[in-house]
Design a protein around this motif. Structure first.
Motif, PDB file in Angstrom:
ATOM      1  N   ALA A   1       0.718  -1.323   0.098  1.00 28.70           N
ATOM      2  CA  ALA A   1      -0.183  -0.018   0.032  1.00 28.70           C
ATOM      3  C   ALA A   1       0.945   1.158   0.195  1.00 28.70           C
ATOM      4  CB  ALA A   1      -0.936   0.010   1.152  1.00 28.70           C
ATOM      5  N   TYR A   2       0.438   2.154  -0.663  1.00 32.08           N
ATOM      6  CA  TYR A   2       1.370   3.541  -0.843  1.00 32.08           C
ATOM      7  C   TYR A   2       0.228   4.529  -0.845  1.00 32.08           C
ATOM      8  CZ  TYR A   2       4.556   0.071  -2.608  1.00 32.08           C
ATOM      9  OH  TYR A   2       5.337  -1.043  -2.868  1.00 32.08           O
ATOM     10  N   TRP A   3       0.535   5.743  -0.372  1.00 29.36           N
ATOM     11  CA  TRP A   3      -0.156   7.060  -0.205  1.00 29.36           C
ATOM     12  C   TRP A   3       0.415   8.287  -1.024  1.00 29.36           C
ATOM     13  CZ3 TRP A   3      -4.957   7.098   1.975  1.00 29.36           C
ATOM     14  CH2 TRP A   3      -5.319   6.268   2.689  1.00 29.36           C
ATOM     15  N   GLY A   4      -0.078   8.868  -1.657  1.00 22.92           N
ATOM     16  CA  GLY A   4       0.219  10.349  -1.947  1.00 22.92           C
ATOM     17  C   GLY A   4       0.528  11.123  -0.937  1.00 22.92           C
ATOM     18  N   GLN A   5       0.799  12.466  -1.308  1.00 21.84           N
ATOM     19  CA  GLN A   5       1.095  13.474  -0.299  1.00 21.84           C
ATOM     20  C   GLN A   5      -0.130  14.284  -0.135  1.00 21.84           C
ATOM     21  OE1 GLN A   5       1.765  13.770  -3.560  1.00 21.84           O
ATOM     22  NE2 GLN A   5       1.049  16.076  -3.792  1.00 21.84           N
ATOM     23  N   GLY A   6      -1.238  14.258  -0.771  1.00 18.64           N
ATOM     24  CA  GLY A   6      -2.504  14.973  -0.631  1.00 18.64           C
ATOM     25  C   GLY A   6      -2.542  16.210  -1.261  1.00 18.64           C
ATOM     26  N   THR A   7      -3.703  16.521  -1.620  1.00 17.06           N
ATOM     27  CA  THR A   7      -3.862  17.908  -2.135  1.00 17.06           C
ATOM     28  C   THR A   7      -5.196  18.393  -1.570  1.00 17.06           C
ATOM     29  OG1 THR A   7      -4.490  19.083  -4.269  1.00 17.06           O
ATOM     30  CG2 THR A   7      -5.418  16.882  -4.118  1.00 17.06           C
ATOM     31  N   GLN A   8      -5.255  19.678  -1.165  1.00 15.46           N
ATOM     32  CA  GLN A   8      -6.089  20.502  -0.795  1.00 15.46           C
ATOM     33  C   GLN A   8      -7.119  20.714  -1.477  1.00 15.46           C
ATOM     34  OE1 GLN A   8      -6.485  21.454   2.838  1.00 15.46           O
ATOM     35  NE2 GLN A   8      -8.463  22.027   2.243  1.00 15.46           N
ATOM     36  N   VAL A   9      -8.513  20.565  -1.068  1.00 14.91           N
ATOM     37  CA  VAL A   9      -9.775  20.954  -1.713  1.00 14.91           C
ATOM     38  C   VAL A   9     -10.420  21.817  -0.880  1.00 14.91           C
ATOM     39  CG1 VAL A   9     -11.799  20.258  -2.798  1.00 14.91           C
ATOM     40  CG2 VAL A   9      -9.869  19.050  -3.406  1.00 14.91           C
ATOM     41  N   THR A  10     -10.938  22.976  -1.026  1.00 10.27           N
ATOM     42  CA  THR A  10     -11.570  23.951  -0.356  1.00 10.27           C
ATOM     43  C   THR A  10     -12.864  24.349  -0.943  1.00 10.27           C
ATOM     44  OG1 THR A  10      -9.703  24.602   0.753  1.00 10.27           O
ATOM     45  CG2 THR A  10     -11.753  26.035   1.157  1.00 10.27           C
ATOM     46  N   VAL A  11     -14.178  24.346  -0.394  1.00  4.78           N
ATOM     47  CA  VAL A  11     -15.289  24.558  -1.175  1.00  4.78           C
ATOM     48  C   VAL A  11     -15.971  25.727  -0.270  1.00  4.78           C
ATOM     49  CG1 VAL A  11     -17.574  23.767  -2.036  1.00  4.78           C
ATOM     50  CG2 VAL A  11     -15.557  22.286  -1.804  1.00  4.78           C
ATOM     51  N   SER A  12     -15.962  26.891  -0.938  1.00  7.14           N
ATOM     52  CA  SER A  12     -16.339  28.009  -0.113  1.00  7.14           C
ATOM     53  C   SER A  12     -16.645  29.239  -0.799  1.00  7.14           C
ATOM     54  CB  SER A  12     -15.063  28.559   0.826  1.00  7.14           C
ATOM     55  OG  SER A  12     -15.448  29.641   1.607  1.00  7.14           O
ATOM     56  N   SER A  13     -17.771  29.944  -0.353  1.00  6.45           N
ATOM     57  CA  SER A  13     -18.158  31.223  -1.301  1.00  6.45           C
ATOM     58  C   SER A  13     -17.268  32.307  -0.734  1.00  6.45           C
ATOM     59  CB  SER A  13     -19.576  31.433  -1.104  1.00  6.45           C
ATOM     60  OG  SER A  13     -19.941  31.359   0.302  1.00  6.45           O
TER      61      SER A  13
END
Length: 118
Positions: free
Chosen positions: A106-118
């Motif tokens: 099993a391997y993971w990436g470093q992640g990417t931020q998703v922000t949902v906001s007005s």
């Protein structure tokens, strides 16, 4: 060595769309089951969507009918198309690769931020 690199995150308004990509290297991508997970502040990491090496998919109830996972084995890439985004989708999104052959790889990436906001 195995690398998973996510991209495509960012800031989007509620109701908007984003497409995340996860590019894999150093592995036989086509034989791995792939998944997208997310972790919001103060919460546990949770499975969002997964796709097997054979192309079968499953989704968390919270994203069914809004998110679509797909893979392109020729490009060693898995995608997450996210539509009708909601503020509660805000999280760091991680890519995971997994296979079992008597052992768990099993391997993971470093992640990417998703922000949902007005």
């Amino acid at each position: 060595q195995v690398q998973l690199v996510e991209s495509g995150g960012g800031l989007v308004q509620p109701g908007g769309s984003l497409r995340l990509s996860c590019a894999a290297s150093g592995m036989a991508f086509s034989i791995y089951n792939m998944g997208w997970y997310r972790q919001a502040p103060g919460k546990q990491r949770e499975l969002v969507a997964a796709i097997t090496s054979g192309g079968s998919t499953n989704y968390a109830d919270s994203v069914k009918d809004r998110f679509t996972i797909s893979r392109d084995n020729a490009k060693n890439t898995v995608y997450l198309q996210m539509n009708s985004l909601k503020p509660e989708d805000t999280a760091v999104y991680y890519c995971r690769a997994e296979r079992r052959d008597g052992w768990l790889w099993a391997y993971w990436g470093q992640g990417t931020q998703v922000t949902v906001s007005s």
